[in-house]
Design an enzyme around this catalytic site. Structure first.
Site, PDB file in Angstrom:
ATOM      1  N   ARG A 108       0.854  -1.177   0.000  1.00 49.52           N
ATOM      2  CA  ARG A 108       0.000   0.000   0.000  1.00 49.52           C
ATOM      3  C   ARG A 108       0.899   1.240   0.000  1.00 49.52           C
ATOM      4  NH1 ARG A 108      -4.839  -1.847  -0.091  1.00 49.52           N
ATOM      5  NH2 ARG A 108      -5.544  -3.516   1.259  1.00 49.52           N
ATOM      6  N   GLY A 146      -6.969  -5.311  -6.396  1.00 49.18           N
ATOM      7  CA  GLY A 146      -8.329  -5.092  -5.946  1.00 49.18           C
ATOM      8  C   GLY A 146      -8.762  -3.641  -5.990  1.00 49.18           C
ATOM      9  N   GLY A 166      -8.290  -0.884  -4.141  1.00 56.81           N
ATOM     10  CA  GLY A 166      -7.294   0.171  -4.041  1.00 56.81           C
ATOM     11  C   GLY A 166      -6.441   0.273  -5.290  1.00 56.81           C
ATOM     12  N   ASP A 186     -13.607 -13.245  -5.277  1.00 59.32           N
ATOM     13  CA  ASP A 186     -15.035 -12.984  -5.075  1.00 59.32           C
ATOM     14  C   ASP A 186     -15.773 -12.847  -6.403  1.00 59.32           C
ATOM     15  OD1 ASP A 186     -14.226 -12.840  -2.464  1.00 59.32           O
ATOM     16  OD2 ASP A 186     -14.482 -10.688  -2.279  1.00 59.32           O
ATOM     17  N   GLY A 211     -14.002 -14.868   1.268  1.00 60.15           N
ATOM     18  CA  GLY A 211     -15.043 -14.178   0.536  1.00 60.15           C
ATOM     19  C   GLY A 211     -15.591 -12.978   1.270  1.00 60.15           C
TER      20      GLY A 211
END
Length: 193
Positions: free
Chosen positions: A60, A90, A92, A115, A158
């Site tokens: 990050r 994902g 971000g 997912d 999930g």
């Protein structure tokens, strides 16, 4: 006559085969800002299809969320003469990809989401592997459950999405499924089991 994809380099899915230079950024936007690029040739990608997870790593970057961080990333891309970017990640990561795109840099966002919950993706990278691993685990545990006349409870990843549980649960013959999209009565599940 249909086009022969093996002979026409424009149809190749292999960037090296069509003469593109490909670099990777080892740890996401944090390394994009610091210019930590590694060239990827045929030797560097040999054998990476088998390992699970990402070979690129992840990090990050609070600095990247700021204008200064995005401008530094663009400077690094320009210095390396990189003319487009593929971002695998994902929420971000896709927000970061969008930020660069909004600044006029060509970006393709690729969501590797087990997912399978990203709008516009038929099936995300990682979904098939995750579903098959869950189903394999169910199949193995069913043997033990059957031999001991017991019920087993299995949990899969999930978080807020039932997709990774629903499909292997149905395929594996689950007696009951609990997914976040459907309100569940714990007493009813216990009675079912």
């Amino acid at each position: 006559m249909p086009r022969d994809e093996r002979r026409d380099p424009r149809c190749s899915s292999n960037a090296v085969a069509i003469g593109w230079a490909v670099d990777r950024v080892r740890h996401g936007f944090a390394s994009l800002i610091t210019g930590e690029f590694l060239s990827l040739g045929a030797r560097e990608v040999g054998g990476i299809i088998q390992p699970g997870g990402t070979i690129l790593g992840s990090a990050r970057s609070v600095f990247f969320m700021k204008e200064e961080g995005q401008l530094e990333a663009l400077r690094q891309l320009s210095a390396r003469r990189i003319d487009s970017l593929g971002v695998i990640g994902g929420k971000g990561s896709q927000a970061g990809a969008d930020a660069l795109s909004q600044r006029g840099f060509p970006v393709v966002g690729i969501p590797p989401r087990i997912d399978n919950d990203r709008y516009g993706s038929g099936i995300s990278i990682g979904v098939d592997t995750a579903l098959n691993i869950a189903l394999e685990a169910i199949d193995r545990i069913k043997v033990t459950a059957s031999s001991h006349q017991r019920e087993f409870l299995m949990e899969v990843m999930g978080r807020d999405c039932g997709y990774p549980a629903l499909h292997p649960g149905i395929a594996g013959g689950a007696g009951a499924l609990v997914i976040p999209e459907v309100q569940t009565d714990p007493v009813g599940i216990a009675e079912t089991l």
